[in-house]
Every structure is written in C-alpha cells, then in structure tokens.
Design an enzyme around this catalytic site. Structure first.
Site, PDB file in Angstrom:
ATOM      1  N   ASP A   1       0.818  -1.226   0.000  1.00  0.00           N
ATOM      2  CA  ASP A   1       0.000   0.000   0.000  1.00  0.00           C
ATOM      3  C   ASP A   1       0.846   1.267   0.000  1.00  0.00           C
ATOM      4  O   ASP A   1       0.323   2.366   0.122  1.00  0.00           O
ATOM      5  CB  ASP A   1      -0.944   0.004   1.205  1.00  0.00           C
ATOM      6  N   GLY A   2       2.156   1.130  -0.119  1.00  0.00           N
ATOM      7  CA  GLY A   2       3.011   2.312  -0.233  1.00  0.00           C
ATOM      8  C   GLY A   2       3.693   2.709   1.071  1.00  0.00           C
ATOM      9  O   GLY A   2       4.558   3.584   1.076  1.00  0.00           O
ATOM     10  N   GLU A   3       3.316   2.086   2.184  1.00  0.00           N
ATOM     11  CA  GLU A   3       3.974   2.451   3.452  1.00  0.00           C
ATOM     12  C   GLU A   3       5.446   2.011   3.425  1.00  0.00           C
ATOM     13  O   GLU A   3       5.793   1.024   2.777  1.00  0.00           O
ATOM     14  CB  GLU A   3       3.256   1.786   4.619  1.00  0.00           C
TER      15      GLU A   3
ATOM     16  N   ARG B   1      13.018  26.289   5.771  1.00  0.00           N
ATOM     17  CA  ARG B   1      12.597  27.647   5.423  1.00  0.00           C
ATOM     18  C   ARG B   1      11.267  28.018   6.070  1.00  0.00           C
ATOM     19  O   ARG B   1      10.896  29.171   6.103  1.00  0.00           O
ATOM     20  CB  ARG B   1      12.557  27.820   3.895  1.00  0.00           C
ATOM     21  N   GLN B   2      10.561  27.009   6.597  1.00  0.00           N
ATOM     22  CA  GLN B   2       9.326  27.309   7.334  1.00  0.00           C
ATOM     23  C   GLN B   2       9.671  27.354   8.818  1.00  0.00           C
ATOM     24  O   GLN B   2       9.328  26.468   9.592  1.00  0.00           O
ATOM     25  CB  GLN B   2       8.284  26.249   7.019  1.00  0.00           C
TER      26      GLN B   2
ATOM     27  N   HIS C   1      19.119  26.588   7.331  1.00  0.00           N
ATOM     28  CA  HIS C   1      18.666  27.834   6.704  1.00  0.00           C
ATOM     29  C   HIS C   1      18.697  28.993   7.708  1.00  0.00           C
ATOM     30  O   HIS C   1      19.056  30.115   7.362  1.00  0.00           O
ATOM     31  CB  HIS C   1      17.274  27.662   6.120  1.00  0.00           C
TER      32      HIS C   1
ATOM     33  N   LYS D   1      16.544  41.936  -1.557  1.00  0.00           N
ATOM     34  CA  LYS D   1      15.671  41.042  -2.330  1.00  0.00           C
ATOM     35  C   LYS D   1      14.245  41.096  -1.789  1.00  0.00           C
ATOM     36  O   LYS D   1      14.026  41.092  -0.593  1.00  0.00           O
ATOM     37  CB  LYS D   1      16.203  39.605  -2.218  1.00  0.00           C
TER      38      LYS D   1
HETATM   39  C1  R5P Z   1      16.413  32.455   1.114  1.00  0.00           C
HETATM   40  O1  R5P Z   1      16.229  33.021   2.151  1.00  0.00           O
HETATM   41  C2  R5P Z   1      17.495  31.445   0.882  1.00  0.00           C
HETATM   42  O2  R5P Z   1      18.705  31.808   1.483  1.00  0.00           O
HETATM   43  C3  R5P Z   1      17.691  31.261  -0.594  1.00  0.00           C
HETATM   44  O3  R5P Z   1      18.136  32.457  -1.152  1.00  0.00           O
HETATM   45  C4  R5P Z   1      16.412  30.861  -1.260  1.00  0.00           C
HETATM   46  O4  R5P Z   1      15.732  29.924  -0.507  1.00  0.00           O
HETATM   47  C5  R5P Z   1      16.700  30.311  -2.616  1.00  0.00           C
HETATM   48  O5  R5P Z   1      15.490  30.026  -3.240  1.00  0.00           O
HETATM   49  P1  R5P Z   1      15.329  30.219  -4.796  1.00  0.00           P
HETATM   50  O6  R5P Z   1      16.507  29.560  -5.439  1.00  0.00           O
HETATM   51  O7  R5P Z   1      14.023  29.529  -5.126  1.00  0.00           O
HETATM   52  O8  R5P Z   1      15.261  31.696  -5.063  1.00  0.00           O
END
Ligand code: R5P
Length: 323
Positions: A37-39, A96-97, A130, A192
């Site tokens: 089943d994919g587990e 990143r979250q 990150h 940015k």
């Molecule tokens: C952002 O805060 C990270 O340091 C990277 O710059 C970012 O996650 C890179 O994402 P992407 O290549 O999609 O712009």
C-alpha cells in the site's frame, strides 16, 4: 559506547558510502522497501545493541518520504536497543518554514525537530541550517556544521582579483560576511523582495562591484530565482566575473534555465544532497564533497572529542593550503 555504525538511508547512499570510506567502516546493512500500500518498510540487518549508531539521511526530495524513512529507521534502532542514535542530516528540509511570518501558517522546521525527538534520536548533525536558530528547536545536542571551509578552499584557489562577496538577500549576510573576512574581500548586499515561492525581484544594491571578481554566497539554490537576480545585479554593476558558492544544491523547478541564462562563471555547490549533473548541462558546475568533514565530525562525536576544534582545524588547514 560500543561500536561506531553508519546506517545509510536511501536519500543519499553515495554520501553515506564516502563517509564510511573516510572513517574506515563498512555501511551497516539496512533493508528499506515498501509495503504493497506504499507504506515504508524498514529492517535493520545488523546488531545495533549498545552501539553508537549514525543514520545518514538528508531530508531532500522526495522530502516527505525521506523524512518519514528517517523517522522509521530511528524508531527501528531505538527498538533494537541502540546505545545512541545520531541523525546526520546534511540538508535539513522544511528549514525555510521556521517562523510565523503571517497568520495561520505552521512552523514546520519545529514540527520536524519534534518528530525526530519523539522518534528517539539522541543527537543531530546538520549542515548550514537555513536559520541557525533552528538549533534551538531541539532540546538534544545538535552539531551545526558550516561548509564554509570547503567552499573557501575552492574560492581561494581561483585567485580572485579585488574580490567582493555578495549576499543575495539580507538573510545570508552572516554567511557572506564570514566568507568576505576569510577571502579578504569587501561585501555587497542585495535588497531582495520575494514576489512568490518561485519569483523574486531586487530593488537596491549596496556595495561596489565594478571591475571586481564577485562571489555570491547563499545557503542554497532552489528555483534559482534569488541567484539569477544576484548574478544579473552583479553583471549590471559591471563585475569582472561572477562565481556562485552555496552549500545545498536543492535545484528545483526552473533552476536549470535560470542559471544557464544568468550564465555565472562557475556555480560551486557541495554534495549535501545528490546533484544531478545532467540536469545542469550548460552550467559550469563544480560539486565539492562534504564527506571527509562529516566523517571527521562523526569520529569526534564517537570518541567524545571536540567538534568545534575540528571545524577550526579544517578551516586553518584548507586556508593554509590555499594561500
Ligand atoms: C532564502 O532566504 C534562501 O537563502 C535562498 O536564497 C532561497 O531559498 C533560494 O530560493 P530560490 O533559489 O528559489 O530563489
């Protein structure tokens, strides 16, 4: 603690193998498959009782499968009475979250830390998180290893002239600042603005780049939007050359077209995740391995020796060799 054992997950067996070669141990056998089943199905095929077990698994694409697999391996080792379980996560996905930047969003980086701890991990080794604050999401020891010394060695060998280290966004300024000090370079910064998950635009550029060799530093390239903007900004500022140095080659979506079109002189990445060279044809890509560094860190953890000392030694050695 008994024997040192390395258990490779299926996300990056080549890196686990290279780490084993550095340390001088065989990878410990582990059977990973799927139920109908994919587990995910895992069976540890080596005695782990009382042993110092390291599971090597970047939580990289497919991120949910690889994360779940890591949790299940940890659970299996715990139930096999391992003496200590360390998750070696060269690339920590979901990083990143890491905060509630708007209402009704999760902090998934913290959820992942809780899941790992609940599964039974005793310590974590991660590279260039990150956000370094993610260390505080864990109440167990976490060794946070920078890839800077590895990238630095390559950059110094390029013999850059009047180098400038550029941060493509304010979030990477600490990384850029440290690299600039080591490279004896000046610093530039881009303001940015993220328009969507895949689109960014830049507004202001701080720093002089005309007729200089520019190095753009970041923790990762995902879709390449941030990096393409940074390369474009450097070119518009009349940089002599533009090199890119990042730790995690996450490479997603339109990254190939973006980097190919931005045409940096070189893109330097590490192997914290598997890199598909074919995907990046027409891009001058250099992949450096983190395996000796991670191997040394694992050895030091096993023998209860200082990990920060290995970082300084590594950096000093590479630095000396390069100059
Ligand atoms: C952002 O805060 C990270 O340091 C990277 O710059 C970012 O996650 C890179 O994402 P992407 O290549 O999609 O712009």
């Amino acid at each position: 603690m008994d024997r040192l054992k390395i258990f490779p997950g299926s996300a990056h067996p080549e890196l686990a193998e290279a780490i084993c070669q550095y340390i001088g141990v065989e990878p410990s056998p582990i059977e990973i498959g799927r139920f109908p089943d994919g587990e995910t199905k895992v069976r540890i095929r080596a005695d782990a009782r009382g042993d110092d077990c390291f599971v090597v698994q970047p939580t990289y694409r497919p991120v949910n499968e690889n994360l779940m697999e890591l949790l299940i391996i940890i659970d299996a080792l715990k139930r096999a009475s391992a003496g200590r379980i360390t998750a070696v996560i060269p690339y920590y996905g979901y990083a990143r979250q890491d905060r509630k930047h708007e209402g009704r969003v999760p902090i998934t980086a913290k959820l992942v830390a809780d899941l790992l701890t609940t599964a039974g991990v005793n310590r974590v080794v991660a590279m260039d998180l990150h956000a370094s604050q993610i260390q505080g999401f864990f109440d167990i020891p976490l060794d946070h290893i920078p890839a800077e010394a590895i990238l630095l060695e390559r950059l110094v060998r390029l013999g850059l002239e009047r180098p400038v280290v550029m941060s493509p966004d304010p979030g990477s300024i600490k990384l850029a600042n440290s690299m600039a000090r080591n490279l004896r370079a000046s610093l530039a910064l881009i303001d940015k603005r993220r328009v969507s998950d895949t689109e960014v635009e830049h507004h202001y550029i701080v720093g002089e780049m005309e007729d200089r060799d520019v190095v753009v530093i970041d923790d990762m390239i995902a879709t390449g939007g941030s990096m393409a903007q940074a390369i474009k900004a450097a070119r518009e500022s009349k940089a002599r050359s533009v090199h890119v140095a990042v730790t995690h080659a996450v490479f997603a979506g339109p990254v190939h077209e973006r980097l190919r079109d931005a045409a940096p002189d070189e893109v330097i990445v590490t192997d914290t995740v598997p890199v598909n060279m074919d995907q990046m044809r027409d891009v001058n890509l250099t992949v450096l391995t983190v395996s000796p560094l991670l191997g040394e860190v694992i050895k030091r953890i096993h023998y209860n020796q200082s990990v920060s000392a290995v970082l300084s030694e590594y950096k000093a050695r590479n630095f000396q060799q390069a100059y």
